[in-house]
Design a protein around this motif. Structure first.
Motif, PDB file in Angstrom:
ATOM      1  N   THR A   1       0.824  -1.209   0.000  1.00  0.00           N
ATOM      2  CA  THR A   1       0.000   0.000   0.000  1.00  0.00           C
ATOM      3  C   THR A   1       0.860   1.261   0.000  1.00  0.00           C
ATOM      4  OG1 THR A   1      -0.273  -0.046   2.407  1.00  0.00           O
ATOM      5  CG2 THR A   1      -1.985  -1.113   1.086  1.00  0.00           C
ATOM      6  N   VAL A   2       2.001   1.217   0.676  1.00  0.00           N
ATOM      7  CA  VAL A   2       2.920   2.365   0.663  1.00  0.00           C
ATOM      8  C   VAL A   2       3.419   2.620  -0.759  1.00  0.00           C
ATOM      9  CG1 VAL A   2       5.230   3.114   1.385  1.00  0.00           C
ATOM     10  CG2 VAL A   2       3.629   2.208   3.070  1.00  0.00           C
ATOM     11  N   GLN A   3       3.819   1.567  -1.449  1.00  0.00           N
ATOM     12  CA  GLN A   3       4.334   1.726  -2.813  1.00  0.00           C
ATOM     13  C   GLN A   3       3.231   2.159  -3.781  1.00  0.00           C
ATOM     14  OE1 GLN A   3       7.453   1.937  -3.264  1.00  0.00           O
ATOM     15  NE2 GLN A   3       7.924   1.187  -1.228  1.00  0.00           N
ATOM     16  N   LEU A   4       2.036   1.615  -3.622  1.00  0.00           N
ATOM     17  CA  LEU A   4       0.927   2.036  -4.483  1.00  0.00           C
ATOM     18  C   LEU A   4       0.584   3.507  -4.242  1.00  0.00           C
ATOM     19  CD1 LEU A   4      -1.439  -1.080  -4.329  1.00  0.00           C
ATOM     20  CD2 LEU A   4       0.110  -0.417  -6.179  1.00  0.00           C
ATOM     21  N   LYS A   5       0.642   3.941  -2.991  1.00  0.00           N
ATOM     22  CA  LYS A   5       0.394   5.349  -2.665  1.00  0.00           C
ATOM     23  C   LYS A   5       1.484   6.227  -3.261  1.00  0.00           C
ATOM     24  CE  LYS A   5      -1.079   8.711   0.472  1.00  0.00           C
ATOM     25  NZ  LYS A   5      -0.847   9.831  -0.409  1.00  0.00           N
ATOM     26  N   ARG A   6       2.730   5.764  -3.177  1.00  0.00           N
ATOM     27  CA  ARG A   6       3.844   6.535  -3.749  1.00  0.00           C
ATOM     28  C   ARG A   6       3.630   6.720  -5.248  1.00  0.00           C
ATOM     29  NH1 ARG A   6       9.627   4.879  -5.377  1.00  0.00           N
ATOM     30  NH2 ARG A   6      10.655   6.887  -5.443  1.00  0.00           N
ATOM     31  N   ARG A   7       3.251   5.648  -5.923  1.00  0.00           N
ATOM     32  CA  ARG A   7       2.998   5.744  -7.357  1.00  0.00           C
ATOM     33  C   ARG A   7       1.825   6.685  -7.625  1.00  0.00           C
ATOM     34  NH1 ARG A   7       1.411   0.474 -10.431  1.00  0.00           N
ATOM     35  NH2 ARG A   7      -0.419   0.767  -9.150  1.00  0.00           N
TER      36      ARG A   7
ATOM     37  N   GLU B   1      -9.019   4.759  -7.878  1.00  0.00           N
ATOM     38  CA  GLU B   1      -9.358   3.357  -7.609  1.00  0.00           C
ATOM     39  C   GLU B   1      -8.250   2.672  -6.811  1.00  0.00           C
ATOM     40  OE1 GLU B   1     -10.887  -0.558 -10.108  1.00  0.00           O
ATOM     41  OE2 GLU B   1     -10.146   1.190 -11.207  1.00  0.00           O
ATOM     42  N   THR B   2      -7.004   2.979  -7.142  1.00  0.00           N
ATOM     43  CA  THR B   2      -5.866   2.406  -6.413  1.00  0.00           C
ATOM     44  C   THR B   2      -5.872   2.855  -4.956  1.00  0.00           C
ATOM     45  OG1 THR B   2      -4.502   2.251  -8.395  1.00  0.00           O
ATOM     46  CG2 THR B   2      -3.341   2.322  -6.292  1.00  0.00           C
ATOM     47  N   LEU B   3      -6.111   4.139  -4.739  1.00  0.00           N
ATOM     48  CA  LEU B   3      -6.093   4.669  -3.377  1.00  0.00           C
ATOM     49  C   LEU B   3      -7.257   4.176  -2.528  1.00  0.00           C
ATOM     50  CD1 LEU B   3      -4.958   8.341  -4.051  1.00  0.00           C
ATOM     51  CD2 LEU B   3      -3.609   6.478  -3.061  1.00  0.00           C
ATOM     52  N   SER B   4      -8.371   3.827  -3.172  1.00  0.00           N
ATOM     53  CA  SER B   4      -9.533   3.390  -2.399  1.00  0.00           C
ATOM     54  C   SER B   4      -9.641   1.863  -2.302  1.00  0.00           C
ATOM     55  CB  SER B   4     -10.814   3.966  -3.002  1.00  0.00           C
ATOM     56  OG  SER B   4     -11.034   3.413  -4.281  1.00  0.00           O
TER      57      SER B   4
ATOM     58  N   ALA C   1      -7.892  -8.220  -3.449  1.00  0.00           N
ATOM     59  CA  ALA C   1      -8.771  -8.395  -4.607  1.00  0.00           C
ATOM     60  C   ALA C   1      -9.073  -7.056  -5.265  1.00  0.00           C
ATOM     61  CB  ALA C   1     -10.055  -9.096  -4.190  1.00  0.00           C
ATOM     62  N   ASP C   2      -9.440  -6.047  -4.479  1.00  0.00           N
ATOM     63  CA  ASP C   2      -9.700  -4.717  -5.024  1.00  0.00           C
ATOM     64  C   ASP C   2      -8.434  -4.112  -5.617  1.00  0.00           C
ATOM     65  OD1 ASP C   2     -12.328  -4.864  -4.224  1.00  0.00           O
ATOM     66  OD2 ASP C   2     -12.077  -3.571  -2.464  1.00  0.00           O
ATOM     67  N   ALA C   3      -7.315  -4.300  -4.934  1.00  0.00           N
ATOM     68  CA  ALA C   3      -6.047  -3.754  -5.421  1.00  0.00           C
ATOM     69  C   ALA C   3      -5.638  -4.410  -6.731  1.00  0.00           C
ATOM     70  CB  ALA C   3      -4.951  -3.936  -4.372  1.00  0.00           C
ATOM     71  N   ALA C   4      -5.940  -5.677  -6.895  1.00  0.00           N
ATOM     72  CA  ALA C   4      -5.599  -6.380  -8.136  1.00  0.00           C
ATOM     73  C   ALA C   4      -6.378  -5.802  -9.306  1.00  0.00           C
ATOM     74  CB  ALA C   4      -5.871  -7.868  -7.989  1.00  0.00           C
ATOM     75  N   VAL C   5      -7.659  -5.534  -9.111  1.00  0.00           N
ATOM     76  CA  VAL C   5      -8.471  -4.932 -10.168  1.00  0.00           C
ATOM     77  C   VAL C   5      -7.943  -3.530 -10.475  1.00  0.00           C
ATOM     78  CG1 VAL C   5     -10.776  -4.063 -10.727  1.00  0.00           C
ATOM     79  CG2 VAL C   5     -10.514  -6.303  -9.642  1.00  0.00           C
ATOM     80  N   ALA C   6      -7.665  -2.763  -9.429  1.00  0.00           N
ATOM     81  CA  ALA C   6      -7.151  -1.403  -9.613  1.00  0.00           C
ATOM     82  C   ALA C   6      -5.800  -1.425 -10.317  1.00  0.00           C
ATOM     83  CB  ALA C   6      -7.035  -0.704  -8.257  1.00  0.00           C
ATOM     84  N   GLU C   7      -4.985  -2.412 -10.014  1.00  0.00           N
ATOM     85  CA  GLU C   7      -3.665  -2.521 -10.636  1.00  0.00           C
ATOM     86  C   GLU C   7      -3.787  -2.735 -12.143  1.00  0.00           C
ATOM     87  OE1 GLU C   7       0.542  -2.625 -10.686  1.00  0.00           O
ATOM     88  OE2 GLU C   7      -0.909  -1.854  -9.275  1.00  0.00           O
ATOM     89  N   GLY C   8      -4.720  -3.559 -12.554  1.00  0.00           N
ATOM     90  CA  GLY C   8      -4.944  -3.763 -13.984  1.00  0.00           C
ATOM     91  C   GLY C   8      -5.357  -2.476 -14.677  1.00  0.00           C
ATOM     92  N   HIS C   9      -6.249  -1.721 -14.046  1.00  0.00           N
ATOM     93  CA  HIS C   9      -6.687  -0.448 -14.621  1.00  0.00           C
ATOM     94  C   HIS C   9      -5.547   0.571 -14.643  1.00  0.00           C
ATOM     95  CE1 HIS C   9     -11.020  -1.611 -13.322  1.00  0.00           C
ATOM     96  NE2 HIS C   9     -10.687  -2.172 -14.465  1.00  0.00           N
ATOM     97  N   MET C  10      -4.727   0.549 -13.597  1.00  0.00           N
ATOM     98  CA  MET C  10      -3.595   1.474 -13.540  1.00  0.00           C
ATOM     99  C   MET C  10      -2.602   1.188 -14.663  1.00  0.00           C
ATOM    100  SD  MET C  10      -2.030   4.014 -12.201  1.00  0.00           S
ATOM    101  CE  MET C  10      -2.786   4.298 -10.625  1.00  0.00           C
ATOM    102  N   GLN C  11      -2.319  -0.074 -14.898  1.00  0.00           N
ATOM    103  CA  GLN C  11      -1.369  -0.430 -15.957  1.00  0.00           C
ATOM    104  C   GLN C  11      -1.884   0.028 -17.317  1.00  0.00           C
ATOM    105  OE1 GLN C  11       1.735  -1.555 -15.582  1.00  0.00           O
ATOM    106  NE2 GLN C  11       1.413  -1.440 -13.388  1.00  0.00           N
ATOM    107  N   GLN C  12      -3.178  -0.139 -17.560  1.00  0.00           N
ATOM    108  CA  GLN C  12      -3.765   0.322 -18.826  1.00  0.00           C
ATOM    109  C   GLN C  12      -3.665   1.843 -18.940  1.00  0.00           C
ATOM    110  OE1 GLN C  12      -3.759  -1.920 -20.834  1.00  0.00           O
ATOM    111  NE2 GLN C  12      -5.807  -2.693 -21.202  1.00  0.00           N
TER     112      GLN C  12
END
Length: 188
Positions: free
Chosen positions: A43-49, A80-83, A88-99
């Motif tokens: 979560t720290v790394q996702l927040k940093r990004r 979406e990543t921050l929320s 499971a939610d982070a995995a979905v958000a990660e896919g959207h973030m990569q796109q």
């Protein structure tokens, strides 16, 4: 005398079982805390990004202000990543973030002046570094989840681990593997 021996054997067995349960409980607690720590690191790394993205958007916006849809998709992916609540939610958000990141770098490729900008290059470098850290944190988390889940499922732990409050954890896996099959293209 025989009763004394029988009582001694029962007490010895009870002590052995008690020590075993105590050691097992402590090892499950240790693994559970390790998984929580690993998730915290993700979560720290996702927040940093996510914190880097507004600066990246502003850098690109200066050159490609008409690409409103791309900026909106990045903003949505960031929110979406921050929320995200849990793997499971982070995995979905990660896919959207990569796109979304692929889209913004595709826009950036059309503007050579942007690619030459020191600010943009620095942001790209930080983003690449953060992506590497996200992947490392994800591997560490998934390794901890694997250890915890195996321990919970192994016999005889499976007989009492759930009763003690330990449950299997979800791996952090991207739900749309095609979204991350090719990482965002970053050219310097």
């Amino acid at each position: 005398m025989e009763i004394l021996i029988l009582v001694g054997v029962v007490v010895l067995l009870a002590v052995i079982v008690g020590i075993y349960l105590w050691a097992t409980y402590n090892s499950l607690v240790t693994l559970n805390v390790r998984v929580d720590e690993a998730w915290s690191d993700i979560t720290v790394q996702l927040k940093r990004r996510a914190d880097l993205l507004p600066n990246l958007i502003e850098a690109v916006k200066g050159y490609a202000a008409h690409e409103k849809q791309v900026f909106e998709s990045v903003t949505r992916a960031r929110a979406e990543t921050l929320s995200a609540q849990g793997p499971a939610d982070a995995a979905v958000a990660e896919g959207h973030m990569q796109q979304a990141l692929k889209s913004i770098f595709a826009v950036a490729e059309a503007y050579p002046q942007l690619q030459a900008s020191q600010n943009f290059l620095q942001l790209q470098g930080e983003l690449v570094d953060t992506e590497d850290k996200v992947q490392a944190a994800r591997r560490f988390y998934n390794g901890g989840v694997r250890e915890l889940n195996v321990k919970i499922k192994q016999f005889p732990h499976t007989l009492f681990a759930r009763r003690l409050g330990f449950h299997e954890r979800d791996f952090f896996e991207v739900s749309d593997a095609a979204a991350i099959a090719e990482p965002p293209r970053v050219q310097f």
